[in-house]
Design a protein around this motif. Structure first.
Motif, PDB file in Angstrom:
ATOM      1  N   THR A 105    -108.187  24.948  -5.445  1.00 36.06           N
ATOM      2  CA  THR A 105    -106.998  25.800  -5.306  1.00 36.06           C
ATOM      3  C   THR A 105    -106.459  26.144  -6.687  1.00 36.06           C
ATOM      4  O   THR A 105    -106.722  25.427  -7.661  1.00 36.06           O
ATOM      5  CB  THR A 105    -105.891  25.077  -4.516  1.00 36.06           C
ATOM      6  N   PRO A 106    -105.699  27.237  -6.788  1.00 31.80           N
ATOM      7  CA  PRO A 106    -105.030  27.527  -8.060  1.00 31.80           C
ATOM      8  C   PRO A 106    -104.009  26.430  -8.372  1.00 31.80           C
ATOM      9  O   PRO A 106    -103.063  26.221  -7.619  1.00 31.80           O
ATOM     10  CB  PRO A 106    -104.346  28.876  -7.810  1.00 31.80           C
ATOM     11  N   ARG A 107    -104.177  25.721  -9.475  1.00 31.57           N
ATOM     12  CA  ARG A 107    -103.329  24.574  -9.780  1.00 31.57           C
ATOM     13  C   ARG A 107    -102.543  24.729 -11.083  1.00 31.57           C
ATOM     14  O   ARG A 107    -101.582  24.001 -11.299  1.00 31.57           O
ATOM     15  CB  ARG A 107    -104.180  23.296  -9.870  1.00 31.57           C
ATOM     16  N   GLU A 108    -102.968  25.603 -11.957  1.00 34.44           N
ATOM     17  CA  GLU A 108    -102.285  25.725 -13.247  1.00 34.44           C
ATOM     18  C   GLU A 108    -101.043  26.599 -13.123  1.00 34.44           C
ATOM     19  O   GLU A 108    -101.102  27.739 -12.637  1.00 34.44           O
ATOM     20  CB  GLU A 108    -103.230  26.316 -14.296  1.00 34.44           C
ATOM     21  N   HIS A 109     -99.901  26.061 -13.547  1.00 32.23           N
ATOM     22  CA  HIS A 109     -98.660  26.836 -13.588  1.00 32.23           C
ATOM     23  C   HIS A 109     -98.624  27.646 -14.887  1.00 32.23           C
ATOM     24  O   HIS A 109     -98.776  27.082 -15.968  1.00 32.23           O
ATOM     25  CB  HIS A 109     -97.449  25.917 -13.539  1.00 32.23           C
ATOM     26  N   VAL A 110     -98.433  28.948 -14.765  1.00 28.28           N
ATOM     27  CA  VAL A 110     -98.303  29.771 -15.970  1.00 28.28           C
ATOM     28  C   VAL A 110     -97.123  29.291 -16.806  1.00 28.28           C
ATOM     29  O   VAL A 110     -97.208  29.192 -18.039  1.00 28.28           O
ATOM     30  CB  VAL A 110     -98.155  31.250 -15.586  1.00 28.28           C
ATOM     31  N   LEU A 111     -96.003  28.987 -16.150  1.00 32.54           N
ATOM     32  CA  LEU A 111     -94.860  28.356 -16.808  1.00 32.54           C
ATOM     33  C   LEU A 111     -94.814  26.899 -16.364  1.00 32.54           C
ATOM     34  O   LEU A 111     -94.880  26.610 -15.163  1.00 32.54           O
ATOM     35  CB  LEU A 111     -93.556  29.067 -16.441  1.00 32.54           C
ATOM     36  N   PRO A 112     -94.703  25.967 -17.299  1.00 28.33           N
ATOM     37  CA  PRO A 112     -94.807  24.545 -16.964  1.00 28.33           C
ATOM     38  C   PRO A 112     -93.581  24.035 -16.206  1.00 28.33           C
ATOM     39  O   PRO A 112     -92.503  24.637 -16.233  1.00 28.33           O
ATOM     40  CB  PRO A 112     -94.930  23.870 -18.333  1.00 28.33           C
ATOM     41  N   SER A 113     -93.765  22.871 -15.566  1.00 23.51           N
ATOM     42  CA  SER A 113     -92.677  22.289 -14.780  1.00 23.51           C
ATOM     43  C   SER A 113     -91.457  21.986 -15.645  1.00 23.51           C
ATOM     44  O   SER A 113     -90.311  22.162 -15.208  1.00 23.51           O
ATOM     45  CB  SER A 113     -93.168  21.013 -14.083  1.00 23.51           C
ATOM     46  N   TRP A 114     -91.673  21.558 -16.903  1.00 19.22           N
ATOM     47  CA  TRP A 114     -90.524  21.224 -17.740  1.00 19.22           C
ATOM     48  C   TRP A 114     -89.683  22.459 -18.056  1.00 19.22           C
ATOM     49  O   TRP A 114     -88.483  22.359 -18.285  1.00 19.22           O
ATOM     50  CB  TRP A 114     -90.955  20.527 -19.041  1.00 19.22           C
ATOM     51  N   PHE A 115     -90.318  23.623 -18.054  1.00 19.04           N
ATOM     52  CA  PHE A 115     -89.568  24.848 -18.310  1.00 19.04           C
ATOM     53  C   PHE A 115     -88.630  25.153 -17.141  1.00 19.04           C
ATOM     54  O   PHE A 115     -87.492  25.596 -17.339  1.00 19.04           O
ATOM     55  CB  PHE A 115     -90.523  26.013 -18.542  1.00 19.04           C
ATOM     56  N   PHE A 116     -89.094  24.900 -15.906  1.00 18.67           N
ATOM     57  CA  PHE A 116     -88.289  25.223 -14.736  1.00 18.67           C
ATOM     58  C   PHE A 116     -87.080  24.292 -14.601  1.00 18.67           C
ATOM     59  O   PHE A 116     -86.104  24.650 -13.938  1.00 18.67           O
ATOM     60  CB  PHE A 116     -89.151  25.140 -13.466  1.00 18.67           C
ATOM     61  N   LYS A 117     -87.136  23.121 -15.210  1.00 16.68           N
ATOM     62  CA  LYS A 117     -86.026  22.177 -15.078  1.00 16.68           C
ATOM     63  C   LYS A 117     -84.721  22.746 -15.637  1.00 16.68           C
ATOM     64  O   LYS A 117     -83.642  22.381 -15.185  1.00 16.68           O
ATOM     65  CB  LYS A 117     -86.373  20.865 -15.775  1.00 16.68           C
ATOM     66  N   ARG A 118     -84.829  23.645 -16.634  1.00 11.95           N
ATOM     67  CA  ARG A 118     -83.607  24.203 -17.211  1.00 11.95           C
ATOM     68  C   ARG A 118     -82.872  25.117 -16.230  1.00 11.95           C
ATOM     69  O   ARG A 118     -81.710  25.460 -16.435  1.00 11.95           O
ATOM     70  CB  ARG A 118     -83.910  24.958 -18.512  1.00 11.95           C
ATOM     71  N   PHE A 119     -83.543  25.510 -15.127  1.00 14.39           N
ATOM     72  CA  PHE A 119     -82.917  26.377 -14.127  1.00 14.39           C
ATOM     73  C   PHE A 119     -82.519  25.617 -12.866  1.00 14.39           C
ATOM     74  O   PHE A 119     -82.118  26.232 -11.879  1.00 14.39           O
ATOM     75  CB  PHE A 119     -83.866  27.516 -13.747  1.00 14.39           C
TER      76      PHE A 119
ATOM     77  N   GLY B 295    -108.708  20.465 -13.425  1.00 14.04           N
ATOM     78  CA  GLY B 295    -107.922  19.349 -13.925  1.00 14.04           C
ATOM     79  C   GLY B 295    -108.549  18.035 -13.528  1.00 14.04           C
ATOM     80  O   GLY B 295    -109.771  17.917 -13.411  1.00 14.04           O
ATOM     81  N   GLN B 296    -107.724  17.021 -13.256  1.00 20.43           N
ATOM     82  CA  GLN B 296    -108.211  15.680 -12.951  1.00 20.43           C
ATOM     83  C   GLN B 296    -109.063  15.655 -11.687  1.00 20.43           C
ATOM     84  O   GLN B 296    -109.966  14.833 -11.557  1.00 20.43           O
ATOM     85  CB  GLN B 296    -107.017  14.729 -12.784  1.00 20.43           C
ATOM     86  N   GLU B 297    -108.774  16.566 -10.739  1.00 15.89           N
ATOM     87  CA  GLU B 297    -109.475  16.522  -9.452  1.00 15.89           C
ATOM     88  C   GLU B 297    -110.889  17.090  -9.530  1.00 15.89           C
ATOM     89  O   GLU B 297    -111.652  16.994  -8.590  1.00 15.89           O
ATOM     90  CB  GLU B 297    -108.667  17.300  -8.407  1.00 15.89           C
ATOM     91  N   SER B 298    -111.262  17.717 -10.648  1.00 12.72           N
ATOM     92  CA  SER B 298    -112.562  18.382 -10.776  1.00 12.72           C
ATOM     93  C   SER B 298    -113.503  17.542 -11.637  1.00 12.72           C
ATOM     94  O   SER B 298    -113.349  17.485 -12.852  1.00 12.72           O
ATOM     95  CB  SER B 298    -112.386  19.781 -11.390  1.00 12.72           C
ATOM     96  N   SER B 299    -114.472  16.906 -10.989  1.00  7.89           N
ATOM     97  CA  SER B 299    -115.415  16.081 -11.746  1.00  7.89           C
ATOM     98  C   SER B 299    -116.370  16.929 -12.574  1.00  7.89           C
ATOM     99  O   SER B 299    -116.938  16.455 -13.568  1.00  7.89           O
ATOM    100  CB  SER B 299    -116.220  15.196 -10.781  1.00  7.89           C
ATOM    101  N   ALA B 300    -116.564  18.198 -12.180  1.00 14.58           N
ATOM    102  CA  ALA B 300    -117.503  19.063 -12.898  1.00 14.58           C
ATOM    103  C   ALA B 300    -116.856  19.800 -14.066  1.00 14.58           C
ATOM    104  O   ALA B 300    -117.551  20.361 -14.911  1.00 14.58           O
ATOM    105  CB  ALA B 300    -118.117  20.077 -11.931  1.00 14.58           C
ATOM    106  N   GLY B 301    -115.534  19.809 -14.125  1.00 15.25           N
ATOM    107  CA  GLY B 301    -114.864  20.600 -15.138  1.00 15.25           C
ATOM    108  C   GLY B 301    -114.556  19.834 -16.405  1.00 15.25           C
ATOM    109  O   GLY B 301    -114.948  18.671 -16.575  1.00 15.25           O
ATOM    110  N   LEU B 302    -113.838  20.506 -17.303  1.00 12.39           N
ATOM    111  CA  LEU B 302    -113.481  19.939 -18.603  1.00 12.39           C
ATOM    112  C   LEU B 302    -111.998  19.553 -18.667  1.00 12.39           C
ATOM    113  O   LEU B 302    -111.476  19.342 -19.746  1.00 12.39           O
ATOM    114  CB  LEU B 302    -113.795  20.952 -19.718  1.00 12.39           C
ATOM    115  N   LYS B 303    -111.354  19.466 -17.467  1.00 11.96           N
ATOM    116  CA  LYS B 303    -109.928  19.134 -17.418  1.00 11.96           C
ATOM    117  C   LYS B 303    -109.123  20.105 -18.276  1.00 11.96           C
ATOM    118  O   LYS B 303    -108.321  19.718 -19.129  1.00 11.96           O
ATOM    119  CB  LYS B 303    -109.689  17.687 -17.836  1.00 11.96           C
ATOM    120  N   CYS B 304    -109.347  21.391 -18.011  1.00  8.75           N
ATOM    121  CA  CYS B 304    -108.717  22.432 -18.825  1.00  8.75           C
ATOM    122  C   CYS B 304    -107.205  22.466 -18.638  1.00  8.75           C
ATOM    123  O   CYS B 304    -106.479  22.859 -19.561  1.00  8.75           O
ATOM    124  CB  CYS B 304    -109.333  23.787 -18.493  1.00  8.75           C
TER     125      CYS B 304
END
Length: 293
Positions: A15-29, A65-74
């Motif tokens: 599934t699409p897992r990467e947030h274009v804007l990170p979670s820490w950025f959203f905390k300010r709102f 990310g962590q869930e992908s054994s074939a990837g590079l944890k991008c």
């Protein structure tokens, strides 16, 4: 549904897992909702018909990310390379309205380029999509894998920042240049493509909006009329030594919209292929110069 693959290394992802804007950025709102997505000044409804959400909509991309054994944890690489170093500079500039200098400016600018690049990718999609049409870039497939391999941004990218004051009247706001630049589509053996721009706006604590504009201009040199008029700061590819968002003269809403419409796609097609140069008379605007090989 077609299989998804990581945009940086090509590994399969569920599934699409990467947030274009990170979670820490959203905390300010947090607690500042409800939020409405506007398209050309008109509220864009969600699939349910509602136009407001308690939380900001999150733009997602397929990145392993962590869930992908074939990837590079991008996903982790993006976090380590861009997000974590930018936390303090982003909060300092956009959250506290305090100036940046030296390494802080570079880190903020690089984070902003990455964020606008990902937001413009054709596969970027909202987790809870408002019903709106997106016009993503013609995104070269090599850009993100090359970024992952080398850590270097794609060449011929420029980033500008300006500030818009929603409360300023069009008469009181700083008048902007009326230049509109027609961007050429450049063909080159080493890669080319159409010039094109994308934008993001970030609300500031004083009620104003920081507008970021990222331009791709293959094999061309660009002079931005708003920068020349002292109404925008150029942050990339050569960040300034200091960046004080309070020192950028605010634009009225009308002039802010004018800023976002500076660059227009659909200019002439130009071939720079080792001798067969098609350079039509009246080729480009004086502010847009094609670099001959």
């Amino acid at each position: 549904m077609s299989a998804l693959h990581c945009l940086l290394c090509g590994a399969p992802v569920r599934t699409p897992r990467e947030h274009v804007l990170p979670s820490w950025f959203f905390k300010r709102f947090a607690g500042q909702g409800p939020f409405t997505v506007l398209v050309n000044g008109v509220p864009a409804p969600y699939a349910s018909g509602a136009v407001e959400r308690a939380q900001l909509p999150r733009l997602m991309l397929p990145v392993c990310g962590q869930e992908s054994s074939a990837g590079l944890k991008c996903n982790d690489w993006l976090n380590t390379t861009f997000e974590q170093p930018a936390k303090i500079p982003v909060r300092t500039l956009l959250g506290e309205l305090r100036p940046l200098s030296g390494w802080e400016v570079f880190t903020f600018a690089r984070w902003a380029v990455k964020t606008l690049l990902l937001s413009a990718h054709p596969q970027a999609a909202y987790a809870e999509p408002p019903q709106r049409s997106r016009q993503p870039w013609d995104f070269p497939d090599s850009w993100l894998p090359s970024l992952r391999d080398t850590g270097e941004m794609p060449s011929d990218l420029s980033l500008w920042m300006t500030v818009c004051d929603p409360d300023a009247s069009d008469r009181d706001g700083e008048p902007g240049p009326d230049d509109q630049l027609l961007l050429p589509h450049v063909h080159h053996p080493a890669g080319g493509g159409p010039g094109q721009a994308t934008h993001l706006g970030f609300g500031l604590p004083n009620g104003r909006v920081a507008q970021l504009q990222l331009l791709s201009h293959p094999h061309t040199d660009i002079s931005h009329p708003f920068e020349d008029a002292g109404l925008a700061a150029r942050l990339w590819p050569t960040p300034p030594d200091e960046l004080d968002i309070r020192g950028i003269r605010p634009l009225s809403p009308a002039t802010g919209r004018q800023f976002t419409r500076t660059f227009i796609r659909g200019g002439p097609h130009i071939s720079l292929d080792g001798g067969q140069r098609r350079l039509p008379e009246g080729l480009v605007h004086p502010r847009v110069r094609v670099r001959l090989p």
